[in-house]
Scaffold this active site. Structure first.
Site, mmCIF file in Angstrom:
data_model
loop_
_atom_site.group_PDB
_atom_site.id
_atom_site.type_symbol
_atom_site.label_atom_id
_atom_site.label_comp_id
_atom_site.label_asym_id
_atom_site.label_seq_id
_atom_site.Cartn_x
_atom_site.Cartn_y
_atom_site.Cartn_z
ATOM 1 N N TYR A 52 0.443 -1.388 -0.037
ATOM 2 C CA TYR A 52 -0.286 0.422 0.113
ATOM 3 C C TYR A 52 0.567 1.912 -0.279
ATOM 4 O O TYR A 52 1.729 1.772 0.625
ATOM 5 C CB TYR A 52 -0.972 0.087 1.420
ATOM 6 N N LEU A 202 -17.268 -2.943 1.599
ATOM 7 C CA LEU A 202 -18.262 -2.748 1.724
ATOM 8 C C LEU A 202 -18.008 -2.018 0.555
ATOM 9 O O LEU A 202 -18.576 -1.212 -0.507
ATOM 10 C CB LEU A 202 -17.930 -0.915 2.216
ATOM 11 N N ILE A 241 -12.306 -5.746 8.037
ATOM 12 C CA ILE A 241 -11.615 -4.696 8.041
ATOM 13 C C ILE A 241 -12.006 -3.686 7.366
ATOM 14 O O ILE A 241 -11.348 -3.034 6.014
ATOM 15 C CB ILE A 241 -9.855 -4.918 7.616
ATOM 16 N N LYS A 243 -12.299 0.027 5.123
ATOM 17 C CA LYS A 243 -11.252 1.424 5.031
ATOM 18 C C LYS A 243 -12.158 2.522 5.235
ATOM 19 O O LYS A 243 -13.182 1.988 4.658
ATOM 20 C CB LYS A 243 -10.249 1.251 4.244
ATOM 21 N N SER A 244 -12.120 3.849 5.969
ATOM 22 C CA SER A 244 -11.876 5.076 6.239
ATOM 23 C C SER A 244 -11.270 6.099 6.977
ATOM 24 O O SER A 244 -10.553 5.178 7.259
ATOM 25 C CB SER A 244 -13.869 5.147 6.711
ATOM 26 N N ARG A 249 -17.931 8.234 9.090
ATOM 27 C CA ARG A 249 -18.062 6.198 8.875
ATOM 28 C C ARG A 249 -17.091 5.087 9.840
ATOM 29 O O ARG A 249 -17.532 4.641 10.000
ATOM 30 C CB ARG A 249 -16.863 6.542 7.468
ATOM 31 N N ASN A 253 -18.514 1.935 10.787
ATOM 32 C CA ASN A 253 -18.102 1.513 10.393
ATOM 33 C C ASN A 253 -18.186 0.169 11.987
ATOM 34 O O ASN A 253 -18.749 -0.572 11.833
ATOM 35 C CB ASN A 253 -16.662 1.013 9.387
HETATM 36 P P1 NDP Z 1 -14.318 -1.126 1.527
HETATM 37 O O1 NDP Z 1 -14.730 -2.121 1.459
HETATM 38 O O2 NDP Z 1 -13.836 -0.534 3.076
HETATM 39 O O3 NDP Z 1 -14.530 1.065 1.179
HETATM 40 C C1 NDP Z 1 -14.005 1.676 1.142
HETATM 41 C C2 NDP Z 1 -14.413 2.397 0.418
HETATM 42 O O4 NDP Z 1 -15.501 3.097 1.141
HETATM 43 C C3 NDP Z 1 -13.294 3.646 0.754
HETATM 44 O O5 NDP Z 1 -13.743 4.511 -0.696
HETATM 45 C C4 NDP Z 1 -14.106 4.591 2.158
HETATM 46 O O6 NDP Z 1 -14.612 6.178 1.856
HETATM 47 C C5 NDP Z 1 -16.248 4.057 1.548
HETATM 48 N N1 NDP Z 1 -16.554 3.621 2.978
HETATM 49 C C6 NDP Z 1 -15.956 3.396 4.739
HETATM 50 N N2 NDP Z 1 -16.863 3.219 4.896
HETATM 51 C C7 NDP Z 1 -18.272 4.075 4.512
HETATM 52 C C8 NDP Z 1 -19.304 4.402 5.075
HETATM 53 N N3 NDP Z 1 -19.332 4.172 6.149
HETATM 54 N N4 NDP Z 1 -20.376 5.340 4.251
HETATM 55 C C9 NDP Z 1 -20.088 5.366 3.035
HETATM 56 N N5 NDP Z 1 -18.555 5.165 2.033
HETATM 57 C C10 NDP Z 1 -17.921 4.794 2.281
HETATM 58 O O7 NDP Z 1 -12.968 -1.160 0.403
HETATM 59 P P2 NDP Z 1 -12.011 -1.621 0.564
HETATM 60 O O8 NDP Z 1 -10.725 -2.281 -0.872
HETATM 61 O O9 NDP Z 1 -10.313 -0.520 1.160
HETATM 62 O O10 NDP Z 1 -11.379 -2.893 1.714
HETATM 63 C C11 NDP Z 1 -10.364 -2.783 3.276
HETATM 64 C C12 NDP Z 1 -9.334 -2.867 3.711
HETATM 65 O O11 NDP Z 1 -9.116 -4.195 3.101
HETATM 66 C C13 NDP Z 1 -8.566 -2.356 3.152
HETATM 67 O O12 NDP Z 1 -8.055 -0.868 3.210
HETATM 68 C C14 NDP Z 1 -7.231 -3.256 2.517
HETATM 69 O O13 NDP Z 1 -6.809 -3.147 3.977
HETATM 70 C C15 NDP Z 1 -7.837 -5.142 2.802
HETATM 71 N N6 NDP Z 1 -7.371 -5.372 1.437
HETATM 72 C C16 NDP Z 1 -7.030 -5.935 1.527
HETATM 73 C C17 NDP Z 1 -6.803 -6.768 -0.319
HETATM 74 C C18 NDP Z 1 -6.041 -8.014 -0.393
HETATM 75 O O14 NDP Z 1 -5.664 -8.672 -1.303
HETATM 76 N N7 NDP Z 1 -5.932 -9.107 1.035
HETATM 77 C C19 NDP Z 1 -7.502 -6.117 -0.937
HETATM 78 C C20 NDP Z 1 -8.115 -5.249 -0.981
HETATM 79 C C21 NDP Z 1 -8.473 -4.335 0.541
HETATM 80 P P3 NDP Z 1 -13.296 6.903 3.055
HETATM 81 O O15 NDP Z 1 -12.613 6.464 3.632
HETATM 82 O O16 NDP Z 1 -13.169 8.763 2.042
HETATM 83 O O17 NDP Z 1 -14.329 6.957 4.562
#
Ligand code: NDP
Length: 285
Positions: A52, A202, A241, A243-244, A249, A253
């Protein structure tokens, strides 16, 4: 080694993801503040990876951890991941040491192979074994392994002298719209005592706007994100897990862990997001 490792207990059902953090200097203060906010509202599980932002997310997390205070390190579970291209025995060790330096913590609680690559699982496992012996990692696991990969991983554990199975967690893509793993992988992991960490729970944000989840959310006076997360963690061996970097949020979460969906709500979700047994079976597994 095996029995000592198989004690992974997550501190809570919702952790904080960090993908996309650390890639922009102008966002850094906001991101560090977001992680600090997560710590203050009770998050104790943090997921990151050397991939990352080329270590940038680990630095952001490290900065927030420093402010939290290393005296409270034992409360936390820090998860990081080695890139497949680095996952030789020596490469795994070097990658972990670098992650620990960027995070500024003395050890990782859980270290994962990010996804399968060119290095044999036995090599990665030898790296994990050495890191564990040096007390640089407390537990190890994998990410993005399908059922066949998992079976090969267990074979590799046997070949390096670990009892089947020492791997404690598989971090996979799992959400209402990504349910393929329910067909065979999740039951198999359950049978083997391997916990599941749901990433992108999400749908990278898209599920928070889904009309059906929003409708269910209105009825419970919660958010669509909370419905999506409560659904992910409805079984005790699955954690999520999200991310925000938005404080509201982040709280929203986290509080999803308190929400239990009713059988009727689960059935309504099944109708819109059908489980895999009502689809064509996955021939490759
Ligand atoms: P998520 O499904 O967690 O979604 C994150 C997105 O949703 C961001 O754009 C965030 O924006 C938005 N968001 C978060 N909470 C809310 C809410 N309550 N209401 C509205 N929008 C919201 O996606 P990720 O792909 O980030 O997955 C989570 C984590 O999993 C990653 O950060 C990483 O640590 C891990 N991961 C691991 C992978 C692997 O290959 N092992 C692949 C992908 C992810 P904002 O930040 O602006 O709130």
């Amino acid at each position: 080694m095996s029995s000592a490792l198989r004690t992974l207990k997550f501190p809570g059902r919702i952790g904080l993801g960090t993908w996309h953090m650390g890639s922009s200097a102008s966002q850094r203060a906001r991101e560090v503040a977001a992680v600090s906010h997560a710590l203050s509202v009770g998050y104790r599980l943090f997921d990151t990876a050397e991939m990352y932002a080329d270590g940038g997310a680990e630095r952001v997390l490290g900065e927030a951890l420093k402010r939290f205070g290393l005296a409270r390190r034992a409360e936390l579970m820090i998860v990081s991941k080695v890139l497949p291209g680095n996952a030789s025995r020596v490469g795994t060790i070097h990658a972990c040491e670098a992650s620990i330096r960027r995070l500024g913590c003395e050890y990782l609680d859980l270290y994962l192979l990010h996804w399968p690559g060119r290095h044999a699982f036995t090599e990665t496992l030898k790296g994990f074994q050495e890191l564990w012996q040096r007390q640089l990692i407390r537990h190890f696991g994998v990410s993005n392994l399908d059922l066949r990969d998992m079976q090969q991983w267990l074979d590799a554990e046997n070949r390096v002298g670990l009892n089947s199975s020492s791997v404690e967690c598989n971090q996979i893509y799992y959400s209402v719209e990504a349910r393929g793993s329910e067909y065979r992988l999740l039951p198999w992991q359950r049978q083997h005592g391997i916990q599941t960490m749901a990433y992108s729970p999400l749908g990278q944000g898209s599920l928070t706007e889904h009309p059906e989840l929003r409708r269910l959310a209105r009825q419970r006076d919660v958010s669509a994100a909370q419905i999506a997360l409560a659904w992910c963690i409805r079984e005790p061996d699955v954690i999520a897990i999200p991310k925000s970097i938005d404080p509201k949020r982040i709280e929203d979460n986290f509080n999803a862990a308190q929400l239990t969906l009713t059988l009727s709500e689960l059935a309504q979700i099944d109708r819109v997001f059908p489980p895999p047994h009502s689809q064509k079976p996955l021939q490759t597994l």
